[in-house]
Design a protein around this motif. Sequence first.
Motif, PDB file in Angstrom:
ATOM      1  N   ASP A   1       0.822  -1.210   0.000  1.00 19.89           N
ATOM      2  CA  ASP A   1       0.000   0.000   0.000  1.00 19.89           C
ATOM      3  C   ASP A   1       0.858   1.264   0.000  1.00 19.89           C
ATOM      4  O   ASP A   1       2.070   1.225   0.206  1.00 19.89           O
ATOM      5  N   ILE A   2       0.201   2.369  -0.234  1.00 24.39           N
ATOM      6  CA  ILE A   2       0.895   3.651  -0.384  1.00 24.39           C
ATOM      7  C   ILE A   2       1.620   4.047   0.893  1.00 24.39           C
ATOM      8  O   ILE A   2       2.769   4.491   0.855  1.00 24.39           O
ATOM      9  N   LYS A   3       0.958   3.884   2.024  1.00 26.89           N
ATOM     10  CA  LYS A   3       1.580   4.280   3.297  1.00 26.89           C
ATOM     11  C   LYS A   3       2.847   3.486   3.569  1.00 26.89           C
ATOM     12  O   LYS A   3       3.841   4.033   4.056  1.00 26.89           O
ATOM     13  N   ALA A   4       2.827   2.212   3.261  1.00 21.61           N
ATOM     14  CA  ALA A   4       4.015   1.384   3.471  1.00 21.61           C
ATOM     15  C   ALA A   4       5.163   1.857   2.579  1.00 21.61           C
ATOM     16  O   ALA A   4       6.317   1.919   3.022  1.00 21.61           O
ATOM     17  N   CYS A   5       4.839   2.216   1.341  1.00 19.12           N
ATOM     18  CA  CYS A   5       5.864   2.733   0.428  1.00 19.12           C
ATOM     19  C   CYS A   5       6.444   4.043   0.944  1.00 19.12           C
ATOM     20  O   CYS A   5       7.661   4.256   0.900  1.00 19.12           O
ATOM     21  N   LEU A   6       5.572   4.914   1.428  1.00 20.14           N
ATOM     22  CA  LEU A   6       6.036   6.195   1.952  1.00 20.14           C
ATOM     23  C   LEU A   6       6.891   6.005   3.206  1.00 20.14           C
ATOM     24  O   LEU A   6       7.922   6.674   3.372  1.00 20.14           O
ATOM     25  N   ASN A   7       6.494   5.084   4.070  1.00 19.83           N
ATOM     26  CA  ASN A   7       7.296   4.804   5.266  1.00 19.83           C
ATOM     27  C   ASN A   7       8.658   4.223   4.894  1.00 19.83           C
ATOM     28  O   ASN A   7       9.664   4.524   5.532  1.00 19.83           O
ATOM     29  N   GLU A   8       8.690   3.407   3.864  1.00 17.32           N
ATOM     30  CA  GLU A   8       9.962   2.851   3.387  1.00 17.32           C
ATOM     31  C   GLU A   8      10.861   3.971   2.860  1.00 17.32           C
ATOM     32  O   GLU A   8      12.069   3.982   3.103  1.00 17.32           O
ATOM     33  N   TYR A   9      10.262   4.912   2.159  1.00 14.78           N
ATOM     34  CA  TYR A   9      11.026   6.045   1.640  1.00 14.78           C
ATOM     35  C   TYR A   9      11.574   6.898   2.784  1.00 14.78           C
ATOM     36  O   TYR A   9      12.708   7.374   2.717  1.00 14.78           O
ATOM     37  N   ILE A  10      10.796   7.058   3.846  1.00 15.54           N
ATOM     38  CA  ILE A  10      11.275   7.794   5.019  1.00 15.54           C
ATOM     39  C   ILE A  10      12.489   7.101   5.619  1.00 15.54           C
ATOM     40  O   ILE A  10      13.468   7.749   5.998  1.00 15.54           O
ATOM     41  N   LYS A  11      12.452   5.783   5.694  1.00  8.62           N
ATOM     42  CA  LYS A  11      13.597   5.034   6.223  1.00  8.62           C
ATOM     43  C   LYS A  11      14.840   5.270   5.368  1.00  8.62           C
ATOM     44  O   LYS A  11      15.947   5.424   5.887  1.00  8.62           O
ATOM     45  N   GLU A  12      14.665   5.304   4.053  1.00  6.83           N
ATOM     46  CA  GLU A  12      15.787   5.567   3.154  1.00  6.83           C
ATOM     47  C   GLU A  12      16.349   6.971   3.374  1.00  6.83           C
ATOM     48  O   GLU A  12      17.569   7.164   3.395  1.00  6.83           O
ATOM     49  N   LEU A  13      15.457   7.941   3.546  1.00  3.51           N
ATOM     50  CA  LEU A  13      15.905   9.307   3.828  1.00  3.51           C
ATOM     51  C   LEU A  13      16.676   9.371   5.141  1.00  3.51           C
ATOM     52  O   LEU A  13      17.708  10.044   5.234  1.00  3.51           O
ATOM     53  N   GLU A  14      16.184   8.680   6.146  1.00  2.00           N
ATOM     54  CA  GLU A  14      16.865   8.665   7.443  1.00  2.00           C
ATOM     55  C   GLU A  14      18.239   8.012   7.331  1.00  2.00           C
ATOM     56  O   GLU A  14      19.188   8.447   7.987  1.00  2.00           O
ATOM     57  N   ASN A  15      18.357   6.980   6.498  1.00  3.42           N
ATOM     58  CA  ASN A  15      19.671   6.363   6.274  1.00  3.42           C
ATOM     59  C   ASN A  15      20.631   7.341   5.614  1.00  3.42           C
ATOM     60  O   ASN A  15      21.815   7.403   5.964  1.00  3.42           O
ATOM     61  N   GLU A  16      20.126   8.123   4.649  1.00  2.00           N
ATOM     62  CA  GLU A  16      20.964   9.135   4.003  1.00  2.00           C
ATOM     63  C   GLU A  16      21.421  10.182   5.006  1.00  2.00           C
ATOM     64  O   GLU A  16      22.576  10.607   4.994  1.00  2.00           O
ATOM     65  N   VAL A  17      20.519  10.592   5.886  1.00  2.00           N
ATOM     66  CA  VAL A  17      20.860  11.574   6.916  1.00  2.00           C
ATOM     67  C   VAL A  17      21.957  11.019   7.816  1.00  2.00           C
ATOM     68  O   VAL A  17      22.924  11.726   8.142  1.00  2.00           O
ATOM     69  N   MET A  18      21.827   9.773   8.215  1.00  4.73           N
ATOM     70  CA  MET A  18      22.835   9.170   9.086  1.00  4.73           C
ATOM     71  C   MET A  18      24.202   9.102   8.401  1.00  4.73           C
ATOM     72  O   MET A  18      25.230   9.304   9.046  1.00  4.73           O
ATOM     73  N   LYS A  19      24.211   8.839   7.104  1.00  7.71           N
ATOM     74  CA  LYS A  19      25.476   8.820   6.373  1.00  7.71           C
ATOM     75  C   LYS A  19      26.121  10.197   6.377  1.00  7.71           C
ATOM     76  O   LYS A  19      27.336  10.327   6.555  1.00  7.71           O
ATOM     77  N   ILE A  20      25.299  11.219   6.199  1.00  8.70           N
ATOM     78  CA  ILE A  20      25.815  12.587   6.182  1.00  8.70           C
ATOM     79  C   ILE A  20      26.345  12.977   7.557  1.00  8.70           C
ATOM     80  O   ILE A  20      27.443  13.517   7.690  1.00  8.70           O
ATOM     81  N   VAL A  21      25.566  12.686   8.587  1.00  9.33           N
ATOM     82  CA  VAL A  21      25.941  13.071   9.947  1.00  9.33           C
ATOM     83  C   VAL A  21      27.179  12.325  10.422  1.00  9.33           C
ATOM     84  O   VAL A  21      28.034  12.891  11.107  1.00  9.33           O
ATOM     85  N   SER A  22      27.288  11.077  10.042  1.00  6.94           N
ATOM     86  CA  SER A  22      28.393  10.262  10.544  1.00  6.94           C
ATOM     87  C   SER A  22      29.704  10.445   9.771  1.00  6.94           C
ATOM     88  O   SER A  22      30.729   9.916  10.184  1.00  6.94           O
ATOM     89  N   ASN A  23      29.673  11.213   8.691  1.00  2.73           N
ATOM     90  CA  ASN A  23      30.885  11.445   7.920  1.00  2.73           C
ATOM     91  C   ASN A  23      31.741  12.505   8.625  1.00  2.73           C
ATOM     92  O   ASN A  23      31.388  13.681   8.643  1.00  2.73           O
TER      93      ASN A  23
ATOM     94  N   ILE B   1       6.475  14.022   3.047  1.00  2.00           N
ATOM     95  CA  ILE B   1       5.951  12.653   3.107  1.00  2.00           C
ATOM     96  C   ILE B   1       5.066  12.469   4.337  1.00  2.00           C
ATOM     97  O   ILE B   1       3.990  11.864   4.251  1.00  2.00           O
ATOM     98  N   LEU B   2       5.495  13.007   5.484  1.00  2.89           N
ATOM     99  CA  LEU B   2       4.676  12.901   6.689  1.00  2.89           C
ATOM    100  C   LEU B   2       3.340  13.626   6.508  1.00  2.89           C
ATOM    101  O   LEU B   2       2.295  13.123   6.938  1.00  2.89           O
ATOM    102  N   ASN B   3       3.368  14.777   5.860  1.00  3.30           N
ATOM    103  CA  ASN B   3       2.124  15.501   5.579  1.00  3.30           C
ATOM    104  C   ASN B   3       1.222  14.700   4.635  1.00  3.30           C
ATOM    105  O   ASN B   3      -0.001  14.704   4.789  1.00  3.30           O
ATOM    106  N   THR B   4       1.827  14.029   3.680  1.00  7.18           N
ATOM    107  CA  THR B   4       1.063  13.194   2.754  1.00  7.18           C
ATOM    108  C   THR B   4       0.396  12.041   3.491  1.00  7.18           C
ATOM    109  O   THR B   4      -0.774  11.730   3.246  1.00  7.18           O
ATOM    110  N   ILE B   5       1.116  11.417   4.397  1.00 11.00           N
ATOM    111  CA  ILE B   5       0.555  10.321   5.187  1.00 11.00           C
ATOM    112  C   ILE B   5      -0.617  10.836   6.021  1.00 11.00           C
ATOM    113  O   ILE B   5      -1.665  10.187   6.099  1.00 11.00           O
TER     114      ILE B   5
END
Length: 72
Positions: free
Chosen positions: A2-24, A46-50
């Motif tokens: 479903d759409i919400k699951a896809c959006l939540n997955e995308y949020i996880k990917e964004l959070e992983n990118e943030v962690m890569k940036i912060v940890s560098n 994405i949160l607003n869309t959800i």
Amino acid sequence: MDIKACLNEYIKELENEVMKIVSNPRTDKKTKNLAMKPLTSKKQIILNTIDALDLVDRVHAEEMAKADDFQS
């Protein structure tokens, strides 16, 4: 899926990118901030869309309940 699951997955990917940036350790503060702003904005969109999807689902359920009551 479903759409919400896809959006939540995308949020996880964004959070992983943030962690890569912060940890560098080689990235300075200004560069980190510049890299983080678009990711933060995307996450908020994405949160607003959800939230909007939840609202639509709730209104739909209420309208269906009203229709069922009207037919009874």
